[in-house]
Design a protein around this motif. Structure first.
Motif, PDB file in Angstrom:
ATOM      1  N   SER A  56     -31.367  56.849 -48.317  1.00  0.00           N
ATOM      2  CA  SER A  56     -30.914  56.573 -46.454  1.00  0.00           C
ATOM      3  C   SER A  56     -29.860  57.659 -45.936  1.00  0.00           C
ATOM      4  CB  SER A  56     -29.851  55.488 -46.919  1.00  0.00           C
ATOM      5  OG  SER A  56     -28.878  55.886 -47.583  1.00  0.00           O
ATOM      6  N   GLY A  57     -29.374  57.299 -44.951  1.00  0.00           N
ATOM      7  CA  GLY A  57     -28.648  58.177 -43.631  1.00  0.00           C
ATOM      8  C   GLY A  57     -27.509  58.442 -44.580  1.00  0.00           C
ATOM      9  N   THR A  58     -26.988  57.346 -45.316  1.00  0.00           N
ATOM     10  CA  THR A  58     -25.490  57.214 -45.974  1.00  0.00           C
ATOM     11  C   THR A  58     -25.574  58.038 -46.889  1.00  0.00           C
ATOM     12  OG1 THR A  58     -25.578  54.745 -44.952  1.00  0.00           O
ATOM     13  CG2 THR A  58     -24.747  55.862 -46.881  1.00  0.00           C
ATOM     14  N   ASP A 154     -24.718  63.821 -37.517  1.00  0.00           N
ATOM     15  CA  ASP A 154     -25.166  63.163 -37.364  1.00  0.00           C
ATOM     16  C   ASP A 154     -26.352  62.368 -36.613  1.00  0.00           C
ATOM     17  OD1 ASP A 154     -26.013  59.787 -38.203  1.00  0.00           O
ATOM     18  OD2 ASP A 154     -24.323  59.430 -39.147  1.00  0.00           O
ATOM     19  N   GLU A 157     -29.694  58.616 -35.521  1.00  0.00           N
ATOM     20  CA  GLU A 157     -29.836  57.512 -34.293  1.00  0.00           C
ATOM     21  C   GLU A 157     -31.089  58.652 -32.981  1.00  0.00           C
ATOM     22  OE1 GLU A 157     -26.239  55.515 -33.141  1.00  0.00           O
ATOM     23  OE2 GLU A 157     -25.618  55.304 -34.567  1.00  0.00           O
ATOM     24  N   LYS A 183     -35.288  52.220 -36.629  1.00  0.00           N
ATOM     25  CA  LYS A 183     -34.865  53.588 -36.420  1.00  0.00           C
ATOM     26  C   LYS A 183     -36.230  53.912 -35.006  1.00  0.00           C
ATOM     27  CE  LYS A 183     -30.877  54.604 -37.526  1.00  0.00           C
ATOM     28  NZ  LYS A 183     -30.758  53.987 -38.321  1.00  0.00           N
TER      29      LYS A 183
HETATM   30  C1  LIG Z   1     -24.969  57.302 -37.034  1.00  0.00           C
HETATM   31  C2  LIG Z   1     -25.672  57.114 -38.572  1.00  0.00           C
HETATM   32  N1  LIG Z   1     -24.746  57.338 -39.123  1.00  0.00           N
HETATM   33  C3  LIG Z   1     -25.632  56.667 -41.096  1.00  0.00           C
HETATM   34  C4  LIG Z   1     -25.969  55.279 -40.511  1.00  0.00           C
HETATM   35  C5  LIG Z   1     -26.830  55.597 -42.520  1.00  0.00           C
HETATM   36  O1  LIG Z   1     -27.823  55.347 -42.292  1.00  0.00           O
HETATM   37  P1  LIG Z   1     -28.599  53.533 -43.059  1.00  0.00           P
HETATM   38  O2  LIG Z   1     -28.556  52.799 -42.518  1.00  0.00           O
HETATM   39  O3  LIG Z   1     -29.877  54.617 -43.143  1.00  0.00           O
HETATM   40  O4  LIG Z   1     -27.775  54.429 -44.621  1.00  0.00           O
HETATM   41  C6  LIG Z   1     -26.908  54.582 -39.525  1.00  0.00           C
HETATM   42  C7  LIG Z   1     -27.247  54.008 -39.806  1.00  0.00           C
HETATM   43  O5  LIG Z   1     -27.675  53.035 -39.019  1.00  0.00           O
HETATM   44  C8  LIG Z   1     -26.449  55.312 -38.187  1.00  0.00           C
HETATM   45  O6  LIG Z   1     -26.975  55.654 -37.127  1.00  0.00           O
END
Ligand SMILES: Cc1ncc(COP(=O)(O)O)c(C=O)c1O
Length: 397
Positions: A56-58, A154, A157, A183
């Motif tokens: 994931s992004g997180t 980051d 988006e 996305k």
């Molecule tokens: C700017 C930003 N950072 C981090 C994330 C986290 O990504 P994820 O939902 O894949 O964990 C998002 C997700 O929408 C995001 O918009």
């Protein structure tokens, strides 16, 4: 008549279905050739040496911060007008997020808002390209160099956005992408970190995979007889180091099915970005004469926007919840991107109330409204959204 227009919608073609199905016919469902292929494609797209796919992004933000050594006692400057993971990831490594305000046009951090949030404990800047609009990375880099800070970009988006003809994701010490279904491209769940150095890539690969030694790239050829996971059903590699963990890490791996999906989506990215840009242009034409309604910028100097969402700012004093209800009653989905993080219930206890004064963030927070936006939204659907929004706003004028 009730419509059904979602806020976002993934765009999956037969090519994606075929690619994922093909993986399911192999014994390699994790750490196989699709991971190598997706990572190579991401790295090539950005002309950067290393891409590390994650779950994931997180997860990407978490291990990017760890890789750059951000830790307890450090402060990281972040936007509050952002998705909550941006600040949560900083807490995960024991550091303290310090919120900075944003530019009213781009909704991004600026060198001057960041500068006013710096303290002797500041270690990093976490710069988000909000809604696909590039942040001023050159200005932020100049500031970071002056104060010996690292930058995490980051770009969750903003896949495909450019600044001075250079792709976002290449400016930070590390950068992070997210591939959630709303996305520009999706892997279902997923993300990636881009790295400039082998040392960073090795550390990221280890953190992603339970602290194991970073595996070298697994090529498609090698996989004939060997597999990095000896417990995989058909692997024949010696089980020498699968249960050897030199480091503390996580399971942030991205499955082969997800990587196959991402690889095909990435190959379609140019077309996807064109579709999204056309949709943004259509909304601009449909909405630009509504009194008091502010629209996102369609173009900005030296930037190519990668359209993630279409977020309008309602006229001052509008009852946003009422507008949302009216649209929902017609079957039109909307969302409130973004409620400022420092005002989220879970966050209030971390912030000394008097220390956080973010006038632009706090004025934008209650006014922004994301309206339906996805690759295949039709001109007709956009007309229906525009007509409903126009009517809802006029009822409050
Ligand atoms: C700017 C930003 N950072 C981090 C994330 C986290 O990504 P994820 O939902 O894949 O964990 C998002 C997700 O929408 C995001 O918009």
């Amino acid at each position: 008549m009730s419509l059904s227009i979602p806020l976002s919608s993934p765009d999956i073609t037969e090519a994606e279905v075929d690619a994922v199905t093909a993986v399911l016919r192999t014994p390699h469902l994790s750490l196989g050739p699709e991971l190598a292929a997706f990572e190579s494609a991401l790295a090539d797209y950005h002309s950067i040496p290393h891409a590390i796919a994650v779950s994931s992004g997180t997860a990407g933000l978490h291990i990017a911060l760890l890789t750059l050594g951000v830790a307890e006692g450090d402060e990281v400057v972040v936007p509050s007008f952002a998705f909550i993971a941006v600040a949560n990831a900083v807490l995960l490594v024991g550091a303290q997020p310090v919120f900075a305000d944003i530019d009213p046009l781009t909704l991004n951090l600026t060198p001057s808002t960041v500068e006013s949030a710096l303290t002797p404990r500041t270690r990093a800047i976490l710069a988000v390209h909000t809604f696909g609009i590039p942040a001023d990375m050159r200005g932020l880099r100049e500031l970071a160099d002056r104060h010996q800070l690292v930058i995490i970009e980051d770009a969750c988006e903003a896949l495909g956005a450019e600044l001075q003809q250079r792709r976002v994701g290449t400016f930070g010490d590390l950068s992070v992408f997210g591939f959630y279904p709303n996305k520009q491209i999706t892997t279902g769940e997923g993300g990636a970190v881009l790295a400039h150095t082998q040392a960073h890539a090795d550390r990221l690969r280890s953190l992603r995979n339970q602290g194991r030694s970073p595996q070298r790239r697994v090529s498609v050829d090698e996989l004939g007889g060997r597999h990095p996971n000896p417990h995989a059903p058909h692997a024949s590699a010696p089980a020498s180091d699968w249960l050897h963990h030199p480091d503390i890490g996580f399971n942030y791996r991205l499955s082969e099915m997800a990587c196959a999906l991402g690889r095909v989506q990435l190959s379609r990215l140019d077309d996807i970005l064109t579709l999204r840009r056309s949709a943004a242009e259509r909304y601009q034409a449909l909405l630009s004469d509504i009194p008091g309604l502010e629209l996102p910028p369609l173009t900005l100097p030296v930037c190519t926007i990668s359209w993630f969402v279409y977020v309008v700012r309602l006229p001052q004093g509008t009852d946003r919840a009422r507008i949302q209800d009216l649209l929902a009653n017609l079957g039109i989905a909307t969302s409130t991107y973004f409620a400022p993080i420092h005002q989220q219930p879970a966050w209030r206890e971390y912030i000394a109330p008097a220390s956080t004064f973010l006038p632009v963030t706090e004025s934008m927070g209650p006014r922004t409204l994301a309206i339906p936006f996805f690759n295949r939204i039709t001109a007709h659907q956009q007309q229906q959204v525009a007509a409903a929004l126009r009517e809802a706003i006029s009822l409050q004028a």
